[in-house]
Design an enzyme around this catalytic site. Structure first.
Site, PDB file in Angstrom:
ATOM      1  N   ARG A 103     -32.336   1.701  -3.247  1.00 31.45           N
ATOM      2  CA  ARG A 103     -30.984   1.965  -3.747  1.00 31.45           C
ATOM      3  C   ARG A 103     -30.332   3.122  -2.983  1.00 31.45           C
ATOM      4  O   ARG A 103     -29.713   4.010  -3.572  1.00 31.45           O
ATOM      5  CB  ARG A 103     -30.976   2.244  -5.246  1.00 31.45           C
ATOM      6  N   CYS A 142     -32.543 -12.864  -6.097  1.00 34.76           N
ATOM      7  CA  CYS A 142     -33.463 -12.511  -5.010  1.00 34.76           C
ATOM      8  C   CYS A 142     -34.899 -12.282  -5.469  1.00 34.76           C
ATOM      9  O   CYS A 142     -35.810 -12.323  -4.653  1.00 34.76           O
ATOM     10  CB  CYS A 142     -32.955 -11.270  -4.294  1.00 34.76           C
ATOM     11  N   GLU A 187      -4.598 -14.639 -17.583  1.00 39.08           N
ATOM     12  CA  GLU A 187      -5.504 -13.831 -18.400  1.00 39.08           C
ATOM     13  C   GLU A 187      -4.754 -13.391 -19.659  1.00 39.08           C
ATOM     14  O   GLU A 187      -3.671 -12.800 -19.573  1.00 39.08           O
ATOM     15  CB  GLU A 187      -5.992 -12.621 -17.609  1.00 39.08           C
ATOM     16  N   TYR A 229     -50.480  -3.660  -2.348  1.00 42.17           N
ATOM     17  CA  TYR A 229     -51.068  -4.826  -1.692  1.00 42.17           C
ATOM     18  C   TYR A 229     -52.462  -4.460  -1.176  1.00 42.17           C
ATOM     19  O   TYR A 229     -52.973  -3.370  -1.429  1.00 42.17           O
ATOM     20  CB  TYR A 229     -50.155  -5.313  -0.568  1.00 42.17           C
ATOM     21  N   CYS A 274     -24.011  -4.791  -4.371  1.00 39.58           N
ATOM     22  CA  CYS A 274     -25.232  -5.257  -5.036  1.00 39.58           C
ATOM     23  C   CYS A 274     -25.344  -4.528  -6.370  1.00 39.58           C
ATOM     24  O   CYS A 274     -25.219  -3.305  -6.428  1.00 39.58           O
ATOM     25  CB  CYS A 274     -26.447  -4.958  -4.166  1.00 39.58           C
TER      26      CYS A 274
END
Length: 675
Positions: A327, A379, A448, A189, A372
């Site tokens: 992570r 996201c 199933e 940035y 996640c």
């Protein structure tokens, strides 16, 4: 609680602000509370409940998504508008009632990172856009549309932004905010573009030496401290290494040969010293820029703890607390903190995926944590394709948890009219519906036809780098087994007439993989078959298709030392709605590193037993050697189950329309609200 995690729940300080534990919820676009970049909306109540739920879960420090110090639309400064902060004090009181602390992240702007979505009409309404997104140097290529070059920020504008930081920080302080996270010498940035030599060739006091290049960031913390007092905590979002070899090209972890053109470790160590002495109270660290976006926003292809090694290397060069994100795994974070190599663990998207993450850790029920899977579909679905600029959107939720940022819509309400559901299909959509139906007070029979749950997601999760996807399968299986779902395995349903239920849900997955109709197609197998067989293949594998599965297959084969080749009809890989530039840029860089040929705008003319004949973008016909040919061009929606045309039959997931996990899970949660 697992004893290995105990140190993560001990207190620590940033400046004079005591944080009750070592967990930091990192800033993300879906978690903004002050929206000021494009509009002057003020206190952003849409993320209010999301933040409060994470405080209730016990997060020590919460950093909402960045608020710009100035508006692109009006060129006014946030710090000149106290009315924008109305309601913030009451919100902070609620956050504090749970024992959490909150820092507001303030940002200087995008510079060459500014996203130029081709369909973003709002750009035409921004007065003097060029100066609004100026940066350290003129002539820098925009990350999304390289031919669009930056303009140089004037010293006068720098001084205005510095004052803007101080004034906005002061309004945060008097409204109960616990500190400021300055954004940053981070991710490429504006301040990072000032700080790195390959993006800053200025000859004034903001260019040249490292001290000069860091002057902007140093001026900001000094101005905030002068305005708010030395005891008001200010930390810096910081990229330890740039991990960039050229504009638009990053250095993947496996690449040990490419030369860093940005911030190296040696320079970073000196930079940390300078920034510490300037007054920053902590460093919120990871790696990368928009050119190597996959470090700051690591997709599934990036290894766990992908920024920890570099972050620990800078720790000895500052006496201030250091946070690491990327992570992060709890065991490794705890070990680093125990060893004095880290102070806090930064976690972002896992907090979106499970709003009770820390509660489940404390209660030692990790098997109940919805993991996640680093897909970025919900996201960060912000895409970059050839000649397309930035396309898509940054969504406000999670692919696996639509409740995130939609708390009011999906608020749990126990039904007063319980129904009995028959769910046919034990894939993700079927299991999700069964579990949600139970939560709302209904009863469920789940059928199933095979001897395993998860459907085709089992093949999708078999890649070497998809450990979290395999965890997701275990999560669903665990939740089903713990629940009161009546599970019928190895039970094939061919006709809905055989089911006794108030409502019938068909979630049997797609009808079949799409096939290619060319001479010799019998020599090819589809991707599901190939993956189910454990990728047992020769050295040369031609993959027809350039979507997500095809590219992941090529990547895994390349890491195994095989020689995959991708043939794609479109002009870029993974050109589909919902793809994230963090994911696609990683794969492009990986294919370059592993020398994977990618033929774009190409057509398959025929398939032979040991070769594929292709017409390339230039019209040339070539023959590519193939020990195996794999077709991965998507799936056909539909179901083989005979259904009567009744209003009580509902078709979900890929059986309804081939899409992704986000759409399937959202469809499930929307449907359950109808009962």
């Amino acid at each position: 609680m697992n004893k290995d995690y105990e140190i993560l729940f001990t207190p620590a300080k940033i400046g004079n602000c005591e944080i009750k534990n070592r967990f930091v919820m990192e800033p993300m676009e879906p978690t903004k509370i002050l929206d000021w970049t494009m509009t002057n909306n003020g206190f952003h109540t849409e993320s209010r409940q999301l933040i409060l739920n994470r405080a209730k879960d016990g997060v020590g420090l919460i950093i909402p998504g960045a608020a710009s110090t100035h508006s692109l639309m009006t060129k006014e400064f946030l710090g000149d508008h106290p009315e924008v902060f109305e309601g913030l004090q009451e919100f902070m009181d609620e956050v504090h009632s749970y024992g959490s602390k909150l820092f507001v992240q303030l940002a200087a702007g995008f510079g060459r990172n500014f996203p130029y979505p081709v369909d973003m009409q709002i750009l035409s309404f921004i007065p003097d856009l060029e100066s609004s997104i100026s940066t350290a140097d003129a002539g820098l290529p925009n990350r999304w549309i390289p031919e669009h070059l930056s303009t140089q920020m004037s010293v006068e504008t720098i001084h205005k932004i510095v004052d803007g930081f101080a004034n906005a920080a002061y309004l945060c302080k008097i409204n109960g905010v616990d500190g400021i996270d300055v954004h940053a010498v981070h991710e490429g940035y504006v301040m990072d573009q000032f700080a790195t030599s390959h993006t800053n060739h200025r000859t004034d006091e903001y260019g040249g030496s490292l001290e000069n290049r860091l002057r902007f960031a140093c001026d900001v913390v000094k101005a905030i401290k002068l305005k708010c007092g030395d005891d008001f905590p200010v930390m810096l979002r910081y990229s330890v290494e740039t991990k960039t070899k050229d504009f638009g090209k990053g250095i993947i972890p496996a690449d040990q040969d490419s030369i860093e053109i940005g911030r190296t470790m040696e320079e970073s160590k000196e930079a940390i010293r300078i920034l510490s002495e300037a007054g920053y109270d902590a460093f919120n660290a990871d790696n990368g820029t928009y050119d190597s976006w996959y470090y700051a926003h690591p997709p599934v292809y990036m290894p766990p703890n992908c920024n920890l090694k570099e972050t620990m290397e800078i720790k000895p060069y500052t006496d201030k607390p250091v946070i690491c994100a990327g992570r992060m795994e709890l065991k490794q974070a705890a070990e680093a903190i125990e060893g004095g190599n880290l102070d806090f663990v930064g976690i972002a998207r896992q907090f979106l995926t499970d709003e009770n993450y820390l509660t489940k850790i404390r209660e030692d029920i990790e098997e109940d944590i919805r993991p996640c899977i680093s897909c970025h579909t919900g996201c960060l679905a912000f895409s970059l394709w050839k000649d397309s600029g930035a396309t898509g959107h940054i969504a406000g939720n999670c692919a696996l948890n639509p409740y995130t940022n939609n708390e009011e819509k999906y608020e749990l309400k126990i039904t007063k009219d319980p129904k009995h559901f028959a769910v046919v299909g034990g894939g993700i959509a079927g299991m999700e519906f069964a579990l949600q139906a139970l939560r709302h007070g209904h009863s469920v029979d789940l059928y199933e036809k095979s001897d395993r749950l998860g459907g085709v997601f089992n093949e999708a999760a078999c890649f070497s780098f998809k450990g979290k996807a395999r965890e997701l399968l275990k999560y669903y299986e665990c939740q089903i087994k713990k629940s009161s779902v009546h599970l019928h395995m190895a039970t094939e349903i061919t006709d809905t007439c055989s089911l006794e239920a108030d409502e019938i849900i068909i979630a049997t997955g797609s009808l079949e993989p799409r096939s290619i109709q060319v001479p010799g197609s019998e020599y090819a197998m589809n991707a599901v078959e190939f993956l189910a067989n454990g990728m047992d293949c020769g050295q040369n594998v031609v993959i027809i298709g350039g979507g997500e599965t095809a590219c992941e297959l090529a990547y895994d084969l390349a890491m195994l030392g095989k020689k995959p080749v991708i043939i794609e009809q479109q002009d870029d890989i993974m050109k589909a709605p919902g793809s994230s530039m963090a994911n696609t840029s990683y794969l492009r860089d990986a294919f370059e590193y592993y020398k994977v040929p990618v033929y774009l705008s190409a057509n398959v003319l025929s398939i032979e037993e040991n070769a594929v004949v292709v017409k390339t973008e230039t019209g040339q016909e070539i023959k590519i050697a193939a020990d195996n040919t794999v077709v991965s061009i998507g799936f056909i929606s539909g179901t083989k189950i005979k259904t009567e045309t009744k209003s009580n039959v509902h078709i979900l997931g890929d059986a309804h329309k081939v899409s992704n996990l986000l759409d399937a899970v959202k469809q499930v949660n929307d449907l359950i609200l109808e009962f």
